[in-house]
Enzyme design. Structure first.
Site, PDB file in Angstrom:
ATOM      1  N   SER A   1       0.798  -1.237   0.000  1.00  0.00           N
ATOM      2  CA  SER A   1       0.000   0.000   0.000  1.00  0.00           C
ATOM      3  C   SER A   1       0.823   1.275   0.000  1.00  0.00           C
ATOM      4  O   SER A   1       0.256   2.358  -0.179  1.00  0.00           O
ATOM      5  CB  SER A   1      -0.920   0.026   1.210  1.00  0.00           C
ATOM      6  OG  SER A   1      -2.075  -0.687   0.919  1.00  0.00           O
TER       7      SER A   1
ATOM      8  N   TYR B   1      -3.284  -3.002 -10.526  1.00  0.00           N
ATOM      9  CA  TYR B   1      -3.233  -2.682  -9.092  1.00  0.00           C
ATOM     10  C   TYR B   1      -2.354  -3.702  -8.349  1.00  0.00           C
ATOM     11  O   TYR B   1      -1.514  -3.327  -7.525  1.00  0.00           O
ATOM     12  CB  TYR B   1      -4.661  -2.651  -8.523  1.00  0.00           C
ATOM     13  CG  TYR B   1      -4.696  -2.580  -7.020  1.00  0.00           C
ATOM     14  CD1 TYR B   1      -4.389  -1.397  -6.345  1.00  0.00           C
ATOM     15  CD2 TYR B   1      -5.003  -3.712  -6.264  1.00  0.00           C
ATOM     16  CE1 TYR B   1      -4.391  -1.351  -4.956  1.00  0.00           C
ATOM     17  CE2 TYR B   1      -5.015  -3.670  -4.881  1.00  0.00           C
ATOM     18  CZ  TYR B   1      -4.707  -2.494  -4.231  1.00  0.00           C
ATOM     19  OH  TYR B   1      -4.690  -2.449  -2.856  1.00  0.00           O
TER      20      TYR B   1
ATOM     21  N   TYR C   1      -3.820   3.340   7.956  1.00  0.00           N
ATOM     22  CA  TYR C   1      -5.026   2.528   8.181  1.00  0.00           C
ATOM     23  C   TYR C   1      -5.897   3.210   9.237  1.00  0.00           C
ATOM     24  O   TYR C   1      -5.899   4.434   9.325  1.00  0.00           O
ATOM     25  CB  TYR C   1      -4.645   1.087   8.580  1.00  0.00           C
ATOM     26  CG  TYR C   1      -3.756   0.410   7.558  1.00  0.00           C
ATOM     27  CD1 TYR C   1      -4.202   0.188   6.260  1.00  0.00           C
ATOM     28  CD2 TYR C   1      -2.463   0.010   7.871  1.00  0.00           C
ATOM     29  CE1 TYR C   1      -3.389  -0.422   5.314  1.00  0.00           C
ATOM     30  CE2 TYR C   1      -1.654  -0.606   6.936  1.00  0.00           C
ATOM     31  CZ  TYR C   1      -2.123  -0.815   5.651  1.00  0.00           C
ATOM     32  OH  TYR C   1      -1.320  -1.413   4.723  1.00  0.00           O
TER      33      TYR C   1
HETATM   34  N1  GLU Z   1      -1.971  -5.501  -2.215  1.00  0.00           N
HETATM   35  C1  GLU Z   1      -2.571  -5.382  -0.909  1.00  0.00           C
HETATM   36  C2  GLU Z   1      -4.066  -5.506  -1.017  1.00  0.00           C
HETATM   37  O1  GLU Z   1      -4.627  -4.947  -1.895  1.00  0.00           O
HETATM   38  C3  GLU Z   1      -2.176  -4.080  -0.301  1.00  0.00           C
HETATM   39  C4  GLU Z   1      -2.677  -3.942   1.083  1.00  0.00           C
HETATM   40  C5  GLU Z   1      -1.896  -3.030   1.953  1.00  0.00           C
HETATM   41  O2  GLU Z   1      -0.671  -2.960   1.921  1.00  0.00           O
HETATM   42  O3  GLU Z   1      -2.589  -2.347   2.736  1.00  0.00           O
HETATM   43  O4  GLU Z   1      -4.693  -6.181  -0.250  1.00  0.00           O
END
Ligand code: GLU
Length: 334
Positions: free
Chosen positions: A73, A198, A250
């Site tokens: 992310s 993505y 987050y």
């Molecule tokens: N590729 C991960 C997802 O989409 C990234 C999540 C993250 O690092 O928060 O679940």
């Protein structure tokens, strides 16, 4: 020696402080490595590195700062910057908001009034942002992302195929989010190729050193301090940093702003990049995550760095003699 910002004594004091913080938190055992993406489950929870890069290119680092891991992310603010360059602020705001969601990063939820994802740091918003990256076809858009990340890092970067395949095979929740956005008219792209892009963006390999240079590029107004390349138009830097400050950690983002007080972004592979505007980029990598999904060691290290070095932006405004300011003025060793 041409260091104008830090005397040799101060420079070695910074290195000693970082070394001491590293030693102190190396023995931490809290947290669990992410396993919902199978390829991430094999990470060693003991891996740990701290890197700081000043806006004139001065580097301080300790531990595993050259070890590769996937960006996850932490890709999101950088891709948000690309979307801003490709569509302008208003164009991007039509597709994704700037409001903290208070929900988990992978929540299947959109703003009830506008149908937009709440912000570009959660998966829904990041998928919408990825859809805004310009390019004639998939290869061109992937190239734009890789070239862009590489310009921030100052070296060529690559996708880790094993992680990409692992994410694609286990990514049904992201599929659900993307189809929800398509059904509500917020996305008109073909979902599978968009998700591939993505997942590829999340699977780019970086090191803690790279992330610190990427952070330093934002700290330096969008100009990479090592290569001198302009990577992001200065007028968009504050947009990216605002979202990092309000939404980057987050659903710990509010507490992070209160306790640490620097724009930052974390990812599920255990990286955290923070930006001290006008001063430095700082990265910590350690894969064991706390209950909110942030690197447990990373959060502990940043809380310590922030209080020892007065990094909180609402505090550092009152001083111009903090270590951060000194690092900012300091040139790399000749
Ligand atoms: N590729 C991960 C997802 O989409 C990234 C999540 C993250 O690092 O928060 O679940």
């Amino acid at each position: 020696m041409t260091n104008t910002g830090l005397s040799d004594d101060q420079a070695s004091a910074v290195q000693t402080e970082i070394g001491a913080i590293y030693e102190r938190f190396a023995s931490m055992t809290e947290g669990e490595v992410a396993d919902y993406i199978p390829e991430l489950a094999g990470a060693d929870p003991a891996s740990f590195g701290i890197a700081i890069v000043g806006v004139q290119g001065r580097v301080f680092e300790v531990g595993a700062t050259a070890a590769p891991f996937t960006i996850q992310s932490i890709s999101k603010p950088f891709v948000y910057g690309m979307a801003l360059e490709d569509h302008g602020r208003d164009g991007v705001l039509e597709h994704v908001g700037v409001e903290p969601s208070g929900e988990a990063f992978n929540a299947i939820e959109l703003d009830e009034v506008s149908n937009r994802p709440f912000n570009p740091m959660i998966n829904s918003g990041a998928i919408a942002t990825t859809a805004l990256v310009a390019g004639d076809d998939h290869v061109a858009r992937l190239h734009r992302i890789l070239r862009g990340f590489g310009a921030y890092a100052g070296r060529d970067l690559q996708v880790d195929s094993a992680t990409f395949f692992s994410e694609r095979a286990s990514g049904d929740r992201n599929r659900a989010i993307a189809y929800l956005m398509k059904s509500s008219g917020m996305l008109d792209a073909d979902i599978e190729p968009l998700l591939e892009l993505y997942f590829q963006q999340c699977s780019v390999l970086v090191t803690a050193h790279d992330l610190a240079v990427m952070g330093a590029t934002l700290a330096n107004g969008g100009l990479n301090p090592i290569t001198g390349e302009r990577v992001l138009a200065q007028r968009y830097v504050k947009d990216v940093l605002s979202i990092m400050l309000s939404c980057g950690m987050y659903d710990y983002s509010g507490e992070w702003a209160y306790r640490v007080g620097v724009p930052a972004k974390s990812g599920v592979s255990g990286g955290i990049v923070a930006v001290l505007p006008g001063q430095a980029g700082i990265a910590v990598w350690s894969p064991a995550l706390d209950a909110k999904g942030n690197s447990a060691r990373g959060v502990a290290v940043f809380e310590e760095l922030s209080s020892r070095f007065s990094l909180h932006f609402l505090e550092s405004l009152f001083h111009n003699n903090t270590i951060g300011h000194a690092i900012a003025r300091s040139q790399p060793d000749a």
